[in-house]
Design a protein around this motif. Structure first.
Motif, mmCIF file in Angstrom:
data_model
loop_
_atom_site.group_PDB
_atom_site.id
_atom_site.type_symbol
_atom_site.label_atom_id
_atom_site.label_comp_id
_atom_site.label_asym_id
_atom_site.label_seq_id
_atom_site.Cartn_x
_atom_site.Cartn_y
_atom_site.Cartn_z
ATOM 1 N N ASP A 80 0.850 -1.192 0.000
ATOM 2 C CA ASP A 80 0.000 0.000 0.000
ATOM 3 C C ASP A 80 0.890 1.248 0.000
ATOM 4 O O ASP A 80 1.294 1.740 1.051
ATOM 5 C CB ASP A 80 -0.913 -0.026 1.228
ATOM 6 N N CYS A 81 1.198 1.744 -1.199
ATOM 7 C CA CYS A 81 2.075 2.916 -1.335
ATOM 8 C C CYS A 81 1.486 4.146 -0.669
ATOM 9 O O CYS A 81 2.213 4.970 -0.111
ATOM 10 C CB CYS A 81 2.365 3.205 -2.810
ATOM 11 N N ASN A 82 0.170 4.284 -0.719
ATOM 12 C CA ASN A 82 -0.471 5.434 -0.074
ATOM 13 C C ASN A 82 -0.239 5.407 1.434
ATOM 14 O O ASN A 82 0.069 6.428 2.044
ATOM 15 C CB ASN A 82 -1.971 5.444 -0.379
ATOM 16 N N LEU A 83 -0.367 4.234 2.041
ATOM 17 C CA LEU A 83 -0.101 4.099 3.475
ATOM 18 C C LEU A 83 1.371 4.351 3.771
ATOM 19 O O LEU A 83 1.712 5.034 4.737
ATOM 20 C CB LEU A 83 -0.517 2.712 3.964
ATOM 21 N N SER A 84 2.254 3.831 2.934
ATOM 22 C CA SER A 84 3.687 4.016 3.142
ATOM 23 C C SER A 84 4.071 5.490 3.084
ATOM 24 O O SER A 84 4.825 5.983 3.928
ATOM 25 C CB SER A 84 4.474 3.216 2.102
ATOM 26 N N ILE A 85 3.545 6.203 2.102
ATOM 27 C CA ILE A 85 3.829 7.641 1.983
ATOM 28 C C ILE A 85 3.285 8.384 3.195
ATOM 29 O O ILE A 85 3.959 9.243 3.772
ATOM 30 C CB ILE A 85 3.237 8.209 0.680
ATOM 31 N N THR A 86 2.071 8.039 3.611
ATOM 32 C CA THR A 86 1.464 8.682 4.781
ATOM 33 C C THR A 86 2.312 8.441 6.026
ATOM 34 O O THR A 86 2.629 9.379 6.772
ATOM 35 C CB THR A 86 0.037 8.140 5.015
ATOM 36 N N MET A 87 2.690 7.185 6.251
ATOM 37 C CA MET A 87 3.466 6.848 7.449
ATOM 38 C C MET A 87 4.848 7.486 7.424
ATOM 39 O O MET A 87 5.323 7.992 8.449
ATOM 40 C CB MET A 87 3.571 5.335 7.597
ATOM 41 N N THR A 88 5.504 7.474 6.276
ATOM 42 C CA THR A 88 6.840 8.056 6.177
ATOM 43 C C THR A 88 6.782 9.563 6.422
ATOM 44 O O THR A 88 7.621 10.113 7.144
ATOM 45 C CB THR A 88 7.464 7.757 4.800
ATOM 46 N N THR A 89 5.799 10.218 5.841
ATOM 47 C CA THR A 89 5.655 11.661 6.031
ATOM 48 C C THR A 89 5.387 11.987 7.495
ATOM 49 O O THR A 89 6.038 12.864 8.080
ATOM 50 C CB THR A 89 4.522 12.213 5.143
ATOM 51 N N LEU A 90 4.443 11.268 8.104
ATOM 52 C CA LEU A 90 4.121 11.530 9.511
ATOM 53 C C LEU A 90 5.291 11.215 10.429
ATOM 54 O O LEU A 90 5.592 11.989 11.352
ATOM 55 C CB LEU A 90 2.883 10.735 9.925
ATOM 56 N N SER A 91 5.981 10.097 10.192
ATOM 57 C CA SER A 91 7.102 9.757 11.082
ATOM 58 C C SER A 91 8.236 10.761 10.942
ATOM 59 O O SER A 91 8.909 11.085 11.927
ATOM 60 C CB SER A 91 7.597 8.334 10.839
ATOM 61 N N THR A 92 8.447 11.278 9.734
ATOM 62 C CA THR A 92 9.500 12.272 9.548
ATOM 63 C C THR A 92 9.125 13.581 10.240
ATOM 64 O O THR A 92 9.969 14.206 10.898
ATOM 65 C CB THR A 92 9.770 12.502 8.046
ATOM 66 N N LEU A 93 7.871 13.983 10.128
ATOM 67 C CA LEU A 93 7.420 15.203 10.826
ATOM 68 C C LEU A 93 7.500 15.028 12.341
ATOM 69 O O LEU A 93 7.981 15.910 13.052
ATOM 70 C CB LEU A 93 5.987 15.554 10.414
ATOM 71 N N LEU A 94 7.044 13.879 12.831
ATOM 72 C CA LEU A 94 7.047 13.636 14.275
ATOM 73 C C LEU A 94 8.460 13.464 14.833
ATOM 74 O O LEU A 94 8.685 13.673 16.022
ATOM 75 C CB LEU A 94 6.193 12.412 14.599
ATOM 76 N N ALA A 95 9.403 13.106 13.972
ATOM 77 C CA ALA A 95 10.794 12.937 14.423
ATOM 78 C C ALA A 95 11.375 14.235 14.975
ATOM 79 O O ALA A 95 12.268 14.195 15.822
ATOM 80 C CB ALA A 95 11.664 12.428 13.277
ATOM 81 N N PHE A 96 10.854 15.374 14.536
ATOM 82 C CA PHE A 96 11.349 16.652 15.056
ATOM 83 C C PHE A 96 11.167 16.752 16.569
ATOM 84 O O PHE A 96 11.977 17.366 17.248
ATOM 85 C CB PHE A 96 10.646 17.830 14.371
#
Length: 174
Positions: A80-96
């Motif tokens: 599920d590329c849509n889920l992967s993009i969503t999770m990667t974006t959120l995890s990168t933002l939350l990493a701050f």
């Protein structure tokens, strides 16, 4: 970058919205990325009696967002590329916020509070941009030229595999 463009070509905005509105997948990714992985790294570092610099390095790796590689694996396994993009974006933002919080929490047993650490905010932001810009470019391109979706996806996929093969050859023979 070409693989990210191909992912953008496959992406459907309505599926991204669905993952955000019912965030079970992103929530599982958050718990794995920012709770379980740092806890496992902390536990293993103590069980193996790692030196402080090795233990802290393991913790930094465990707290770092996944980035492009997880998206590539998802793409090539027809996940599920849509889920992967969503999770990667959120995890990168939350990493701050989560990366400093986890490092503060888990490194104290090695630093005794005496060491200041530098969080690579610029690197985190660059990682986010290297995901979002090509994905958005692929998405916008197929919005304008919908009949090109398959061509963009296949070209990006082939280019990505070719880049991986070339990288491996150079690595082993250079």
């Amino acid at each position: 970058i070409l693989i990210m463009i191909a992912m953008g070509a496959k992406m459907k905005l309505k599926h991204i919205k669905a993952h955000v509105q019912k965030p079970l997948g992103p929530l599982a990714g958050f718990v794995s990325q920012f709770v379980l992985m740092p806890l496992v790294a902390f536990t293993v570092a103590h069980l193996l009696h790692m030196k402080a610099e090795h233990a802290i390095g393991a913790l930094i790796m465990a707290c770092s967002p996944g980035g492009v590689m997880s998206n590539m694996v998802t793409y090539y396994t027809n996940g599920d590329c849509n889920l992967s993009i969503t999770m990667t974006t959120l995890s990168t933002l939350l990493a701050f916020g989560m990366m400093p919080a986890n490092l503060w929490l888990y490194t104290r047993s090695w630093t005794k509070g005496s060491t200041t650490m530098s969080i690579p905010y610029t690197g985190i932001l660059l990682s986010l941009l290297l995901i979002l810009i090509p994905v958005a470019a692929g998405y916008l391109f197929v919005m304008k030229y919908p009949n090109m979706r398959s061509v963009v996806a296949k070209t990006g996929s082939f280019s990505g595999v070719l880049a991986i093969v070339i990288s491996m050859v150079l690595f082993f023979f250079m």
